[in-house]
Design a protein around this motif. Sequence first.
Motif: not given
Length: 221
Positions: A140-150
């Motif tokens: 979940r944290r990796e998905a949130e970080e990926k979404e934020l970077n996007k």
Amino acid sequence: QLRAWNEAQIKAKKEKEEAEKATDAMWANHMLEADLLRCDYADKEADMYRQRQMETAEYNLAQKELQDKLKAEQEARDAMDAVTEIQAQLNSGFLSEDPALTRSFVDPNRVRVDHFKGLTDAQRQAIFDERARQVEEQKRREAEEKELNKKIDDMTMHWNKVAMVQEHEVERRRAELRKELGATHREQATAKTLHYTHLYNDMYVNKIDDDFFNRFGTDHR
């Protein structure tokens, strides 16, 4: 002799007027050439600037693709390490409660109760559930970080496009202003030429030059 002198004065006046006209025309042509040269340099500068912008955009895109590739490779390695770690823990004696760990080093037939953790099924399941929860939390944290970077990348791309559009609009307006300035200069040069032509051809046809007054008091023989 007076007639010859008058004809000479008229010829000199015409030559002077023609010289002034040639000078004015030469100056107007010079200004027009200078304006055209400035416009040409401005267009070349704009082309070079756009070329640099395109090269910068291509370089940034290549860098982003490289970063995305490296990030994907690192994520794959992290996932593989996580799977390996989970498998190692599942196969370890800590979670499986290997009976071999309870054997005494002095007497293999003796069972060391203090070496056996004695976990119940509920405790063992709680351990499994906690590890699964940690794995999901990490995902979940990796998905949130990926979404934020996007989102950050999309916002950066948006503002880059906005800046590029504004720069193109500024360059277009500058080109229009240069054209208007060139037209104004040409109109001013034409008006100046018409003004002097009207003065010397219509208003001051019999104008007396300074040479006429300088001849008084001198010997003309």
